[in-house]
Design an enzyme around this catalytic site. Structure first.
Site, PDB file in Angstrom:
ATOM      1  CD  GLU A  57      -2.437  -1.651   2.489  1.00 29.57           C
ATOM      2  OE1 GLU A  57      -1.986  -1.137   3.521  1.00 29.57           O
ATOM      3  OE2 GLU A  57      -3.250  -2.600   2.501  1.00 29.57           O
ATOM      4  CB  SER A 106      -7.156  -6.127  -0.636  1.00 31.06           C
ATOM      5  OG  SER A 106      -6.398  -5.902  -1.790  1.00 31.06           O
ATOM      6  CD  GLU A 107      -4.088  -4.879   4.764  1.00 29.98           C
ATOM      7  OE1 GLU A 107      -5.281  -5.241   4.684  1.00 29.98           O
ATOM      8  OE2 GLU A 107      -3.763  -3.686   4.955  1.00 29.98           O
ATOM      9  CG  PHE A 150       1.247  -0.112  10.857  1.00 30.93           C
ATOM     10  CD1 PHE A 150       1.994   0.521  11.839  1.00 30.93           C
ATOM     11  CD2 PHE A 150       0.719   0.653   9.833  1.00 30.93           C
ATOM     12  CE1 PHE A 150       2.202   1.896  11.805  1.00 30.93           C
ATOM     13  CE2 PHE A 150       0.927   2.035   9.784  1.00 30.93           C
ATOM     14  CZ  PHE A 150       1.670   2.655  10.781  1.00 30.93           C
ATOM     15  CG  ASP A 166      -0.095  -3.382  14.734  1.00 31.68           C
ATOM     16  OD1 ASP A 166      -0.258  -3.291  15.939  1.00 31.68           O
ATOM     17  OD2 ASP A 166       0.959  -3.006  14.165  1.00 31.68           O
ATOM     18  CB  ILE A 213      -0.426 -10.163  10.659  1.00 36.20           C
ATOM     19  CG1 ILE A 213      -0.055 -11.526  10.075  1.00 36.20           C
ATOM     20  CG2 ILE A 213      -0.829 -10.302  12.125  1.00 36.20           C
ATOM     21  CD1 ILE A 213       0.612 -11.470   8.738  1.00 36.20           C
ATOM     22  CG  HIS A 251      -1.723   1.547  13.419  1.00 32.82           C
ATOM     23  ND1 HIS A 251      -3.053   1.331  13.652  1.00 32.82           N
ATOM     24  CD2 HIS A 251      -1.621   1.835  12.098  1.00 32.82           C
ATOM     25  CE1 HIS A 251      -3.732   1.508  12.520  1.00 32.82           C
ATOM     26  NE2 HIS A 251      -2.885   1.805  11.561  1.00 32.82           N
TER      27      HIS A 251
END
Lengths: 368, 345
Positions: B30, B72-73, B96, B98, B100, B142
């Site tokens: 991103e 969109s991880e 980050f 976070d 995950i 974060h």
């Protein structure tokens, strides 16, 4: 632009759905009524209140940006440009309806009842900022992109199962509509026909990435099609259009007719957040000026002035009122007692497990 | 020849060298390019990510190799893992650590297991760069330190550099590695400077580094806690106590040998880890030494961690949350029985 006829608006709104992709507009940028049939039946006082809230929000935003620059707010996502989308959509709700905001949507939750000083405490990371008063039906802003969409489906499911005539309303940006959670949430809401409304504030950028690079979908409202729920695209700089369509979909949800998605075409004048992105690195000044010509406040002011409902004096009064209220809220936030580590640990569980009791005692000892 | 770079510049240089050397190396994430499709900015420096770490790379390598992804991880981390299995060497940036939660299946059940499930035939040369750690005023979602989660997973390597020079060498090694690696960058270290060798070099994954030699006790520290340990060691030295500071640099694989050898020399161990204590790397290392080096210990092993709570957003509380040098001195004083150490803490 689509023209809708009066009485059977619900049916017609349903028919246009996202597949046709028309943008619903009531006021043009000069404040002229272009869809007389859709003009909402609001009293003069209500119209003036909409304007008051937009002016208040603009002035408060400017003050928050300045406080943020001085290091007096921890985290802040500017809202200027998006007032019509925010204020118009919240205005269509009843107090018992429930808002699940994202981090930019502080105005909606404040207008839904969260005291302003708590919004400032939230920005500063004080836990009291998240202690929502019992009679205020909002969650704290969601930070994880898309998580609130699934939660909204769940809150709405709760309302439906309990037979409550309430609607769960959530907000997300254009960027968030790429998340898996977004699709899962709207699909779930559609499958169970729960009273949920998903407002997508398309402000054109996911931090730096423009919407055309995020998706090949013709509009973000089209994404509703896959979930089998109606999707509408609205001029998000037109407070009357946002209010009218929002009112329609919220009442339909309340009546048990299922969820809907509303895409508001809008623009944020400022950066993504005050944490450091520079919008001049990813968009042009010309583009910003074009959007500023569409400003939601200018448009609505012209509309009200033509009706004799708004004057410069009214505007100045609101500006002064805002400054005073913001100062009071900041003062109240400043005076709120500071948090301690033992308090932080106490907020972990109803009954503290032994390892946390031990850590709490250590911090209490260190604090003496 | 040595020169000084920041941690952030060292990572940028490693990415640049890897991309020049091998066109199969691509970046995804991103805002990693930034300034997408704004014509008048195409030839200028885009902003290069939320912390500017990838700044300038899109100018040299173009948008075909520096991909700004949708938010969109699961999409881009999963796609990067699958692209890696086709022979690319993607470096995906999870902004980050976070985040995950939005893509854990793609990491835990896919990337980390593909080689095993294909009987050793599949290769997933994926590097996930991610930012972690408290102290940046970024609040509970974060600021987490989540390397223990990945250390627990068998099929993925975990790297946590503490200096610019290590960051460069370890990142080049991670990208060259034929298995998935998650590379943890402490966001509070980005602006920290240090000497960094020029050109290409790698630091083997699984090799700890003794950041300071000493004979009286061993302090194993991870990430920015290495600097906390060094600060405490300097203060201890004034009292005539010589601490050895061991930086594991990779948590998976873990260089047990170096840690055990240090403890065999000093007979005392403190582990500093800014993560939450339960099932942490600190306790994992403590357990490993208790298991394999018990006979060399003269005192109980001590761990220094954050409390078992989320990271507070309030700046004052966040400062108290992180382990610091005075806490290290207090623990050393207990360990050595020297009350006077508390006075300098």
């Amino acid at each position: 632009m689509i023209i809708l006829r009066g009485e059977s608006m619900s049916k017609q709104l349903h028919e246009i759905r996202a597949v046709k992709g028309e943008t619903i507009q009531i006021l043009d940028p000069d404040g002229n009524v272009v869809s007389k049939e859709l003009e909402p039946n609001l009293s003069d006082d209500e119209l003036r209140e909409l304007m008051r809230r937009m002016v208040f929000t603009r002035v408060w935003d400017q003050r928050a940006i300045s406080l943020s620059r001085q290091g007096r707010l921890g985290f802040y996502a500017p809202v200027s440009g998006q007032e019509a989308s925010m204020i118009g959509s919240q205005f269509a709700l009843k107090k018992e309806d429930f808002i699940l905001p994202s981090y930019r949507d502080i105005p909606q939750i404040v207008w839904h009842g969260l005291p302003l000083y708590q919004a400032f405490l939230y920005s500063r990371g004080h836990q009291h900022g998240g202690q929502i008063p019992e009679d205020v039906n909002v969650l704290m802003p969601q930070i994880i992109i898309g998580a609130q969409i699934i939660q909204t489906a769940g809150v709405a499911l709760g309302f439906k199962k309990k037979g409550e005539k309430r609607v769960a309303v959530t907000y997300i940006g254009d960027g968030g509509t790429s998340q898996g959670d977004f699709y899962e949430g709207i699909n779930f809401a559609g499958a169970y026909q729960v009273p949920a409304v998903f407002v997508v504030q398309n402000n054109r950028y996911a931090i730096s990435v423009p919407v055309e690079l995020q998706t090949r979908a013709e509009t973000l409202a089209h994404k509703a099609v896959a979930a089998g729920i109606p999707g509408y695209q609205v001029d998000g700089m037109d407070v009357l259009a946002v209010y009218t369509v929002m009112k329609e979909v919220v009442e339909r949800a309340r009546a048990g007719q299922g969820p809907a998605l509303l895409e508001c075409l809008t623009y944020r004048y400022g950066p993504h957040t005050m944490s450091g992105d520079d919008p001049t690195r990813y968009r042009t000044n010309e583009e910003l000026s074009e959007w500023e010509k569409n400003d939601p406040l200018i448009r609505f002011r012209k509309y009200l002035e033509a009706k004799g409902l708004w004057s410069e004096e009214d505007e100045n009064k609101v500006i002064e009122e805002t400054k005073e209220k913001v100062n009071e809220a900041i003062k109240q936030a400043d005076q709120t007692e500071k948090m301690t580590v033992p308090q932080l640990i106490d907020s972990m569980f109803e009954t503290l497990p032994a390892h946390l009791e031990e850590q709490k005692a250590e911090f209490e000892k260190a604090g003496e | 020849m040595q020169r000084t770079l920041t941690f952030s510049q060292a990572i940028n240089e490693a990415l640049c060298l890897a991309m020049r050397k091998d066109e199969k190396v691509i970046l995804m994430g991103e805002d990693v390019a930034g300034g997408a499709q704004v014509d008048h900015l195409q030839d200028e420096e885009a902003w290069g990510g939320v912390m500017g770490v990838t700044k300038g790379l899109v100018q040299e390598f173009g948008r075909e190799r520096v991909l700004d992804t949708p938010i969109s991880e699961a999409g881009f981390i999963g796609a990067a893992a699958a692209a890696a299995s086709t022979g690319l060497r993607p470096v995906a940036e999870l902004m980050f650590n976070d985040f995950i939660g939005s893509c854990l299946d793609q990491v835990m059940n896919q990337a980390a297991k593909l080689r095993y499930m294909f009987g050793g035939k599949a290769k997933v040369p994926l590097t996930i760069r991610t930012m972690f750690g408290a102290g940046f005023r970024a609040a509970a979602q974060h600021s987490q330190t989540l390397y223990a989660i990945f250390t627990h997973m068998p099929g993925i390597k975990v790297v946590v550099p503490s200096t610019p020079a290590d960051a460069k060498g370890l990142l080049l090694a991670s990208i060259a590695d034929d298995d998935p690696v998650i590379f943890f960058e402490d966001k509070t270290l980005y602006s920290k400077s240090g000497e960094v060798p020029e050109g290409e070099y790698t630091i083997p994954l699984g090799k700890a580094d003794i950041k300071r030699a000493g004979s009286d006790l061993t302090i194993v520290a991870i990430g920015k806690m290495v600097h906390t340990a060094l600060e405490a060691a300097d203060q201890l030295a004034q009292k005539g106590i010589e601490a050895e500071v061991v930086d594991p640099r990779t948590l998976s694989p873990l260089d047990e040998e170096t840690i055990l050898a240090s403890v065999a020399k000093t007979n005392r161990l403190i582990v500093i880890d800014e993560a939450n204590p339960r099932c942490s790397v600190a306790r994992d290392i403590a357990a490993m030494v208790a298991d394999k080096g018990f006979d060399t210990l003269d005192a109980p092993i001590k761990t220094i961690t954050a409390p078992h709570t989320p990271v507070p957003f309030s700046p004052a509380l966040e400062d108290l949350y992180l382990p610091n040098a005075s806490r290290v001195l207090e623990v050393v004083s207990e360990l050595i029985g020297d009350e006077s150490l508390k006075a300098i803490s």
